[in-house]
Design an enzyme around this catalytic site. Structure first.
Site, short mmCIF file in Angstrom:
data_model
loop_
_atom_site.label_atom_id
_atom_site.label_comp_id
_atom_site.label_asym_id
_atom_site.label_seq_id
_atom_site.Cartn_x
_atom_site.Cartn_y
_atom_site.Cartn_z
N GLY A 113 27.00 33.83 17.38
CA GLY A 113 26.54 32.50 17.74
C GLY A 113 25.54 32.45 18.87
O GLY A 113 25.34 33.41 19.61
N CYS B 128 25.65 31.96 12.88
CA CYS B 128 24.59 31.63 13.84
C CYS B 128 23.40 31.09 13.06
O CYS B 128 23.09 31.58 11.98
CB CYS B 128 24.18 32.87 14.63
SG CYS B 128 22.97 32.54 15.94
N CYS C 1 33.53 40.34 24.95
CA CYS C 1 32.37 39.74 24.30
C CYS C 1 32.90 38.66 23.35
O CYS C 1 33.64 38.98 22.42
CB CYS C 1 31.63 40.85 23.55
SG CYS C 1 30.20 40.29 22.64
N CYS D 128 26.58 45.15 19.72
CA CYS D 128 25.70 43.98 19.72
C CYS D 128 24.98 43.84 18.39
O CYS D 128 24.37 44.78 17.89
CB CYS D 128 24.62 44.12 20.80
SG CYS D 128 25.10 43.38 22.33
N SER E 87 24.24 34.48 27.13
CA SER E 87 23.06 35.12 26.56
C SER E 87 22.42 34.17 25.55
O SER E 87 23.10 33.65 24.67
CB SER E 87 23.49 36.42 25.87
OG SER E 87 22.38 37.09 25.31
N CYS F 71 19.58 40.96 13.41
CA CYS F 71 20.96 40.68 13.82
C CYS F 71 21.82 40.36 12.60
O CYS F 71 21.47 39.50 11.79
CB CYS F 71 20.96 39.52 14.80
SG CYS F 71 22.61 38.95 15.25
N SER G 298 17.29 36.85 25.48
CA SER G 298 17.02 37.85 24.45
C SER G 298 15.55 37.77 24.08
O SER G 298 15.15 36.91 23.30
CB SER G 298 17.90 37.60 23.23
OG SER G 298 19.25 37.72 23.61
N LEU G 299 14.75 38.64 24.66
CA LEU G 299 13.29 38.51 24.49
C LEU G 299 12.79 39.37 23.32
O LEU G 299 12.17 38.88 22.40
CB LEU G 299 12.59 38.89 25.79
CG LEU G 299 11.14 38.44 25.89
CD1 LEU G 299 11.03 36.93 25.89
CD2 LEU G 299 10.47 39.01 27.14
N HIS G 300 13.01 40.65 23.39
CA HIS G 300 12.74 41.60 22.30
C HIS G 300 11.26 41.85 21.99
O HIS G 300 10.94 42.76 21.21
CB HIS G 300 13.47 41.21 21.00
CG HIS G 300 14.94 41.00 21.18
ND1 HIS G 300 15.75 41.93 21.79
CD2 HIS G 300 15.76 39.97 20.84
CE1 HIS G 300 17.01 41.48 21.81
NE2 HIS G 300 17.03 40.28 21.25
#
Ligand code: SAH
Length: 376
Positions: A188, A133, A126, A368, A222, A140, A245-247
């Site tokens: 990032g 970011c 990863c 993550c 991603s 996050c 990355s919808l969430h």
């Protein structure tokens, strides 16, 4: 595209915001440019290919180990092509040593992390693509600290070479192994550093000695959903795997969780993911961090299933649920097991293939969304 009234967030920084760029490294250059760089340093151009062979095929960057080069040329060649980009600050391990998180210091003091995860039949790295970011996703850890700067192609690739070297050297339990997969799920937003990320992907897939010879399919990019860049990536002709990355399946909630949603909403982001699958014939991943009582309701599972199947059921998509890794100071936590199960059941009932991500490296803050190098 975006409506005129949408707030213009500072989203796409393709130009690094720093005074001094990272030193130029062979991983930043095409084979022709490497030859050129060596010639400009007053050295024989053909030596560039030898250095590339050491770096990409042998995973060696120590001039002393380049014994086919004349002793007197080793240092100047290394100076021209192999400046040190990453200095390890520390490495933490978990899962019996098969998960390793490394904190790296970059030339200007910026800190980034990468996480190596070895499984029985594959090894995945990863990688980070930015120091910090700018996307500010509320759950996050990296997003909380803001963007420091973009990483260069060389800085991204060197994380991969370092991991491949550690595996080849047998530093990870299980005997010497090859690195098989790379996911841009570290620090990032890769598509906000588009040119450097594409350059890094090209280096990773080019056969040795020009590059590392990984399969494009084994590389996952991603994204938070930078729609114009997703459309561009689809036309790039490199069949990497795309993850969105919808969430949340609805704009109201996604605006809160993923602020970029106010610029490109759920429908636009999902349509760009569908377009990627259509153009590349690669199944895309929808990432969905399950947050207890925030986005894990049965109705949202149904809405997500309906949204995805509205683009057809030709196997263009699968959903990857990530149990939330709580970050410091957050009131949010992972969903109850029964809610997670029900979420999976409802998606599958709509015909959407669904997996639940394992949470490797949690206890070393290597899972993550936990990467926040400045505070580790
Ligand atoms: N900027 C990229 C890569 C981010 S990290 C992107 O947004 O896709 C990779 C994944 O981890 C993303 O899906 C991200 O939303 C998710 N993630 C971030 N924080 C998390 C957390 N605390 N728990 C679980 N997943 C998280």
């Amino acid at each position: 595209m975006s409506s005129a009234s949408a707030p213009l967030l500072p989203l796409v920084f393709d130009e690094p915001r720093r005074a001094k760029r990272p030193p130029r490294h062979l991983a930043d250059l095409t084979p022709d440019e490497r030859r050129e760089a060596v010639t400009q340093a007053g050295l024989p151009g053909f030596r560039a290919a030898q250095v590339s062979h050491h770096y990409f095929s042998r995973l060696v960057d120590d001039p002393a180990q380049m014994t086919d080069l004349p002793v007197g040329l080793r240092a100047p060649l290394a100076a021209a092509l192999l400046p040190r980009l990453l200095t390890p600050v520390h490495t933490l391990t978990a899962d019996g040593g098969t998960t390793r998180k490394t904190l790296w210091r970059l030339h200007d003091g910026a800190l980034v992390e990468s996480v190596l995860m070895r499984y029985p039949n594959r090894a995945t790295l990863c990688v980070s693509s930015q120091a910090g970011c700018g996307m500010a996703c509320s759950f996050c850890a990296t997003g909380q600290a803001g963007l420091q700067r973009n990483m260069s192609t060389g800085e991204i690739v060197d994380q991969v070479v370092a991991a491949a070297r550690a595996l080849a050297a047998g530093d990870v339990p299980g005997g010497p192994a090859r690195l098989s997969n790379v996911v841009f799920m570290g620090m990032g937003e890769p598509l906000a550093n588009y040119a450097a990320v594409i350059g890094a992907v090209r280096r990773m897939i080019e056969p040795p000695p020009a590059g590392l010879g990984l399969s494009a399919r084994a590389i996952t990019v991603s994204t938070v959903g930078l729609v114009p860049r997703m459309l561009q990536l689809a036309d790039e002709g490199i069949p990497v795997t795309l993850a969105l990355s919808l969430h949340a399946p609805d704009d109201e909630l996604r605006n809160e969780l993923v602020p970029v949603n106010t610029r490109w909403g759920v429908r636009q982001a999902v349509e760009a993911a569908w377009n990627y699958a259509r153009v590349t014939k690669r199944r895309v991943s929808i990432e969905y961090a399950l947050i207890k009582d925030v986005n894990d309701h049965a109705e949202r599972a149904d809405a997500l299933g309906d949204l995805l199947t509205s683009y057809g059921d030709w196997g263009w998509v699968h959903v990857n649920l990530i149990p939330l890794n709580p970050t410091p100071g957050s009131q949010w936590t992972a969903s109850r097991v029964e809610d997670e199960r029900e979420f999976v059941r409802r998606l599958e009932a709509k015909g959407v293939p669904t997996t639940v991500r394992d949470t490797r490296g949690r206890e070393i803050d290597g899972a993550c969304g936990q990467l926040a190098a400045a505070t580790s």
